[in-house]
Design a protein around this motif. Structure first.
Motif, PDB file in Angstrom:
ATOM      1  N   ASN A  97       3.139 -24.788   8.818  1.00  0.00           N
ATOM      2  CA  ASN A  97       4.192 -25.492   8.082  1.00  0.00           C
ATOM      3  C   ASN A  97       4.659 -26.746   8.817  1.00  0.00           C
ATOM      4  OD1 ASN A  97       4.955 -23.577   5.716  1.00  0.00           O
ATOM      5  ND2 ASN A  97       4.858 -22.226   7.494  1.00  0.00           N
ATOM      6  N   ILE A  98       3.756 -27.340   9.588  1.00  0.00           N
ATOM      7  CA  ILE A  98       4.137 -28.459  10.448  1.00  0.00           C
ATOM      8  C   ILE A  98       4.667 -29.642   9.645  1.00  0.00           C
ATOM      9  CG2 ILE A  98       1.823 -29.485  10.516  1.00  0.00           C
ATOM     10  CD1 ILE A  98       4.384 -29.279  13.409  1.00  0.00           C
ATOM     11  N   GLN A  99       4.106 -29.899   8.468  1.00  0.00           N
ATOM     12  CA  GLN A  99       4.578 -31.033   7.670  1.00  0.00           C
ATOM     13  C   GLN A  99       6.037 -30.847   7.265  1.00  0.00           C
ATOM     14  OE1 GLN A  99       2.944 -33.767   7.439  1.00  0.00           O
ATOM     15  NE2 GLN A  99       1.033 -32.984   8.307  1.00  0.00           N
ATOM     16  N   SER A 100       6.401 -29.625   6.935  1.00  0.00           N
ATOM     17  CA  SER A 100       7.792 -29.337   6.592  1.00  0.00           C
ATOM     18  C   SER A 100       8.694 -29.497   7.808  1.00  0.00           C
ATOM     19  CB  SER A 100       7.905 -27.908   6.042  1.00  0.00           C
ATOM     20  OG  SER A 100       9.259 -27.563   5.815  1.00  0.00           O
ATOM     21  N   HIS A 101       8.218 -29.033   8.968  1.00  0.00           N
ATOM     22  CA  HIS A 101       9.019 -29.155  10.193  1.00  0.00           C
ATOM     23  C   HIS A 101       9.170 -30.609  10.615  1.00  0.00           C
ATOM     24  CE1 HIS A 101       9.122 -24.910  10.339  1.00  0.00           C
ATOM     25  NE2 HIS A 101       7.885 -24.732  10.770  1.00  0.00           N
ATOM     26  N   LEU A 102       8.147 -31.423  10.354  1.00  0.00           N
ATOM     27  CA  LEU A 102       8.249 -32.857  10.627  1.00  0.00           C
ATOM     28  C   LEU A 102       9.296 -33.493   9.721  1.00  0.00           C
ATOM     29  CD1 LEU A 102       4.469 -33.789  10.941  1.00  0.00           C
ATOM     30  CD2 LEU A 102       6.148 -33.866  12.785  1.00  0.00           C
ATOM     31  N   ALA A 103       9.323 -33.058   8.477  1.00  0.00           N
ATOM     32  CA  ALA A 103      10.255 -33.628   7.507  1.00  0.00           C
ATOM     33  C   ALA A 103      11.705 -33.274   7.827  1.00  0.00           C
ATOM     34  CB  ALA A 103       9.894 -33.155   6.096  1.00  0.00           C
ATOM     35  N   PHE A 104      11.909 -32.045   8.321  1.00  0.00           N
ATOM     36  CA  PHE A 104      13.273 -31.585   8.572  1.00  0.00           C
ATOM     37  C   PHE A 104      13.654 -31.574  10.054  1.00  0.00           C
ATOM     38  CE2 PHE A 104      12.190 -29.714   4.447  1.00  0.00           C
ATOM     39  CZ  PHE A 104      13.287 -30.105   3.697  1.00  0.00           C
ATOM     40  N   GLY A 105      12.723 -31.955  10.919  1.00  0.00           N
ATOM     41  CA  GLY A 105      13.030 -32.014  12.349  1.00  0.00           C
ATOM     42  C   GLY A 105      13.298 -30.655  12.970  1.00  0.00           C
ATOM     43  N   THR A 106      12.540 -29.650  12.549  1.00  0.00           N
ATOM     44  CA  THR A 106      12.756 -28.294  13.051  1.00  0.00           C
ATOM     45  C   THR A 106      12.116 -28.109  14.425  1.00  0.00           C
ATOM     46  OG1 THR A 106      12.609 -27.513  10.762  1.00  0.00           O
ATOM     47  CG2 THR A 106      12.558 -25.839  12.508  1.00  0.00           C
ATOM     48  N   ASN A 107      12.945 -27.856  15.429  1.00  0.00           N
ATOM     49  CA  ASN A 107      12.453 -27.637  16.790  1.00  0.00           C
ATOM     50  C   ASN A 107      11.911 -26.217  16.947  1.00  0.00           C
ATOM     51  OD1 ASN A 107      13.451 -30.231  17.655  1.00  0.00           O
ATOM     52  ND2 ASN A 107      15.493 -29.328  17.655  1.00  0.00           N
ATOM     53  N   ILE A 199      13.191 -35.718  14.459  1.00  0.00           N
ATOM     54  CA  ILE A 199      11.785 -35.385  14.666  1.00  0.00           C
ATOM     55  C   ILE A 199      11.702 -34.203  15.623  1.00  0.00           C
ATOM     56  CG2 ILE A 199      10.671 -37.556  14.064  1.00  0.00           C
ATOM     57  CD1 ILE A 199      10.943 -38.488  16.882  1.00  0.00           C
ATOM     58  N   PRO A 200      10.788 -33.274  15.395  1.00  0.00           N
ATOM     59  CA  PRO A 200      10.794 -31.995  16.104  1.00  0.00           C
ATOM     60  C   PRO A 200      10.268 -32.060  17.538  1.00  0.00           C
ATOM     61  CG  PRO A 200       8.955 -32.079  14.588  1.00  0.00           C
ATOM     62  CD  PRO A 200       9.752 -33.323  14.347  1.00  0.00           C
ATOM     63  N   THR A 201      10.815 -31.172  18.340  1.00  0.00           N
ATOM     64  CA  THR A 201      10.387 -31.000  19.724  1.00  0.00           C
ATOM     65  C   THR A 201      10.063 -29.528  19.948  1.00  0.00           C
ATOM     66  OG1 THR A 201      11.896 -32.764  20.421  1.00  0.00           O
ATOM     67  CG2 THR A 201      11.003 -31.342  22.151  1.00  0.00           C
ATOM     68  N   ILE A 202       8.944 -29.264  20.594  1.00  0.00           N
ATOM     69  CA  ILE A 202       8.580 -27.908  20.988  1.00  0.00           C
ATOM     70  C   ILE A 202       8.838 -27.786  22.484  1.00  0.00           C
ATOM     71  CG2 ILE A 202       6.699 -26.236  21.255  1.00  0.00           C
ATOM     72  CD1 ILE A 202       5.417 -27.459  18.768  1.00  0.00           C
ATOM     73  N   ILE A 203       9.547 -26.743  22.870  1.00  0.00           N
ATOM     74  CA  ILE A 203       9.919 -26.557  24.274  1.00  0.00           C
ATOM     75  C   ILE A 203       9.473 -25.183  24.739  1.00  0.00           C
ATOM     76  CG2 ILE A 203      11.892 -26.199  25.829  1.00  0.00           C
ATOM     77  CD1 ILE A 203      13.365 -28.325  24.143  1.00  0.00           C
ATOM     78  N   THR A 204       8.823 -25.141  25.902  1.00  0.00           N
ATOM     79  CA  THR A 204       8.603 -23.849  26.549  1.00  0.00           C
ATOM     80  C   THR A 204       9.488 -23.819  27.790  1.00  0.00           C
ATOM     81  OG1 THR A 204       6.836 -24.382  28.149  1.00  0.00           O
ATOM     82  CG2 THR A 204       6.182 -24.022  25.856  1.00  0.00           C
ATOM     83  N   THR A 205      10.084 -22.683  28.040  1.00  0.00           N
ATOM     84  CA  THR A 205      10.963 -22.559  29.186  1.00  0.00           C
ATOM     85  C   THR A 205      10.832 -21.165  29.791  1.00  0.00           C
ATOM     86  OG1 THR A 205      13.279 -22.604  29.922  1.00  0.00           O
ATOM     87  CG2 THR A 205      12.890 -21.992  27.636  1.00  0.00           C
ATOM     88  N   GLU A 206      10.712 -21.127  31.110  1.00  0.00           N
ATOM     89  CA  GLU A 206      10.573 -19.840  31.791  1.00  0.00           C
ATOM     90  C   GLU A 206      11.848 -19.023  31.689  1.00  0.00           C
ATOM     91  OE1 GLU A 206      10.062 -18.714  36.384  1.00  0.00           O
ATOM     92  OE2 GLU A 206       8.414 -19.930  35.574  1.00  0.00           O
TER      93      GLU A 206
END
Length: 249
Positions: A97-107, A199-206
C-alpha cells in the motif's frame, strides 16, 4: 523531399519504445517482437516492463542501500515465530500500500525494545526494494553513518535536504548514535521537513519509540510527536533473528 517515417515505425507508435531505445538489449528485443508479431500491445507491454526494470535499477543505485542489504527482501525473510510472522505481514502490507502511504504521509516504525538482531533492517530493506520496484525514489541511511558523513560536509543544509525531500526515507538504527545538540537538531530538521511535506519516513530503532523523548532531550518531544501523528508500529522483541538464520539452511 524528406523521407516519410513509415506508419509502422515504433518511434511513432510507442512512447514506451522511445523511453527504452537507449538501452541496446531492450531495443533489440522490442524490435524482434515487433518484426515477429506486428502487435503493438505485445511490444508496448514488453517495453513497459523493461522501462520499469531500468527505472528500478537506477533508483536502486541511488538508494544508498549497501552491499550487505542489497539482496534482503521479503522472499528471503524467514519467519520462525509469531513475532516475526506478524512483523513480516505488517511490513508486506505497508509495501503493498506504498502509494497510499505516500499520499497520506504514513510513517512506519520498527522497534526492538532493546533487542538486537531481530530482523528490523531486513524488513525495512524489503520495503525499500518493493517501493523501488514500484518506481518510488527511496533512500536508506544508517543514522550513525549519516552523522559521521554530515560532520565532514561543508554544505550541511544541502545534505540534509537530500534526505529530507526524498519520496521515501528509511532511517536505520535511530537513537543508536551518540547524541548531541547538533545531532538532535539535525534529526529534527529532517523529520520536520518531511512532516511538513507529509511524506513518509520508515524508522528502525533498537529501543522503544517512547525512548526518543529522553534520547534527543529538548528535541525529543517534537521528533516523537511528528512521527507519531500518523504512523504504523511494528514491535519486534523476540529472539535474535540473525542467530536463528544460522540454523535455517
Amino acid at each position: 523531399m524528406k523521407n516519410k517515417i513509415p506508419c509502422d515505425d515504433l518511434f511513432v507508435l510507442s512512447k514506451n519504445y522511445r523511453e527504452i531505445s537507449d538501452n541496446y538489449i531492450a531495443k533489440i528485443e522490442a524490435d524482434r517482437l515487433w518484426a515477429e508479431t506486428r502487435n503493438l500491445d505485445i511490444v508496448d507491454k514488453f517495453c513497459e516492463k523493461m522501462l520499469n526494470k531500468l527505472v528500478s535499477t537506477k533508483l536502486l543505485k541511488k538508494s544508498n542501500i549497501n552491499k550487505r542489504f542489497l539482496n534482503k527482501n521479503f522472499d528471503n525473510y524467514n519467519t520462525f515465530d509469531e513475532i516475526t510472522t506478524r512483523a513480516k505481514q505488517a511490513a508486506m502490507d505497508y509495501a503493498e500500500n506504498i502509494q497510499s502511504h505516500l499520499a497520506f504521509g504514513t510513517n512506519l516504525v520498527i522497534e526492538g525494545l532493546g533487542k538486537v538482531g531481530t530482523g528490523k533492517t531486513h524488513l525495512a530493506c524489503s520495503i525499500a526494494h518493493s517501493a523501488i520496484e514500484q518506481g518510488v525514489p527511496t533512500k536508506f541511511i544508517n543514522v550513525v553513518s549519516m552523522i559521521s558523513e554530515l560532520k565532514e560536509r561543508t554544505n550541511i543544509l544541502q545534505f540534509i535536504k537530500s534526505y529530507a525531500n526524498i519520496d521515501l526515507l528509511i532511517i536505520d538504527d535511530l537513537g543508536k548514535e551518540k547524541n548531541s545538540e547538533f545531532v538532535s537538531r539535525t534529526i529534527y530538521q529532517i523529520i520536520n521537513i518531511r512532516y511538513e511535506r507529509e511524506i513518509p519516513t520508515i524508522i528502525t530503532t533498537e529501543g522503544a519509540m517512547s525512548t526518543m523523548t529522553s534520547h534527543y532531550k529538548e528535541k525529543g518531544n517534537a521528533i516523537q510527536s511528528r512521527i507519531a501523528e500518523n504512523y504504523i508500529l511494528i514491535t519486534m522483541n523476540g529472539e535474535d533473528y540473525r542467530q536463528n538464520q544460522l540454523f535455517d539452511i
